[in-house]
Every structure is written in C-alpha cells, then in structure tokens.
Scaffold this motif. Structure first.
Motif, short mmCIF file in Angstrom:
data_model
loop_
_atom_site.label_atom_id
_atom_site.label_comp_id
_atom_site.label_asym_id
_atom_site.label_seq_id
_atom_site.Cartn_x
_atom_site.Cartn_y
_atom_site.Cartn_z
N GLY A 94 0.80 -1.22 0.00
CA GLY A 94 0.00 0.00 0.00
C GLY A 94 0.83 1.27 0.00
N THR A 95 2.04 1.19 -0.50
CA THR A 95 2.95 2.34 -0.53
C THR A 95 2.37 3.47 -1.36
N HIS A 96 2.48 4.68 -0.85
CA HIS A 96 2.12 5.88 -1.62
C HIS A 96 3.35 6.27 -2.44
N PHE A 97 3.21 6.33 -3.73
CA PHE A 97 4.31 6.70 -4.62
C PHE A 97 4.24 8.17 -4.97
N VAL A 98 5.38 8.83 -5.01
CA VAL A 98 5.48 10.18 -5.56
C VAL A 98 5.31 10.08 -7.07
N ILE A 99 5.99 9.12 -7.67
CA ILE A 99 5.83 8.77 -9.08
C ILE A 99 5.62 7.26 -9.13
#
Length: 139
Positions: A94-99
């Motif tokens: 569930g990582t939030h990615f910047v890109i």
C-alpha cells in the motif's frame, strides 16, 4: 574501473519508523546503531539514518519526462527483475508513490523503469532499472 559501495547519510524524524521502512519494508539489514543513528545495508551500500527531526524532505522538484522529480533524492539502479519484484512488494504494502512505477523515456535513449517514494521522514527515493544497462548514461 571497480565500483565501490557508496555511503549516504541523511536526516530522519524517527529511528523506529526508519527501522520499519528500511529494515522491514525494503529488507535492508541493520548494522551499527546508537540512540541517534542507524546503519543499513542498502544492497551493498551504506545508508546511515541520523535522528534530526524536521530536517528531512525535499526542497524542490524538476520536470523530467512529464513528472515532478523530487530534489534531493537518492536511490539505486536495479536489475529489471529486482525492480519489478520491489515494485510489486511496495504496491502490495500500500505504498504511496510520488511517481508510480512507470517506464520513462519510452523508445528513446535511456529508456528506464522508475518509481519514486518517500521514507517516513519525507526523504525521496528513486529505484530504476534498464532493460539494457548500456543505456544507463545514454543521451
């Protein structure tokens, strides 16, 4: 030329959060540590997280192939297989990615798989891979 491991030291707000992120999520083994810093084995390179609340994060971003790339950032060039495995693991967590994991410079010199994310203190990380490592410095 023989490539040597790099050493990078950077600020974090919380050492326990750094342990969970670098140790558990990214799978970096822990080396020496104290109440103020932790050494991690970042795939053969030394990352040292120093407790310095409020000092982490980026100062700006640059436009690169349609994305706002955070500055400063650090990261690794992985094999395409390792990059995909890490992307899958981060997505499953569930990582939030910047890109988000993507292919940059498609069909151009330097085509690469890339993804950007932040550690719990806001430090930006990039992981990239090339189908052809000979394209690493292609222009």
């Amino acid at each position: 030329m023989t490539l040597a491991p790099f050493h990078l030291a950077f600020p974090v707000d919380d050492l326990d959060a750094a342990r969970r992120f670098y140790g558990e999520l990214l799978g970096c083994s822990e080396g020496r540590s104290s109440d103020e810093w932790i050494d991690f084995d970042f795939r053969g390179h030394q990352i040292v997280t120093h407790l310095a609340p409020g000092k982490a994060g980026d100062a700006a971003s640059n436009h690169v192939d349609g994305h706002g790339v955070p500055i400063p950032h650090f990261g690794l060039v992985l094999s395409m297989e390792d990059w995909q495995a890490l992307a899958d693991k981060l997505k499953a967590a569930g990582t939030h990615f910047v890109i988000e994991p993507t292919i940059r410079f498609r069909d151009r010199p330097g085509e690469q798989a890339t993804m950007f994310l932040r550690d719990p203190s806001g430090n930006a990380l990039e992981f990239k891979a090339f189908a052809d490592m000979g394209q690493l410095f292609a222009s």
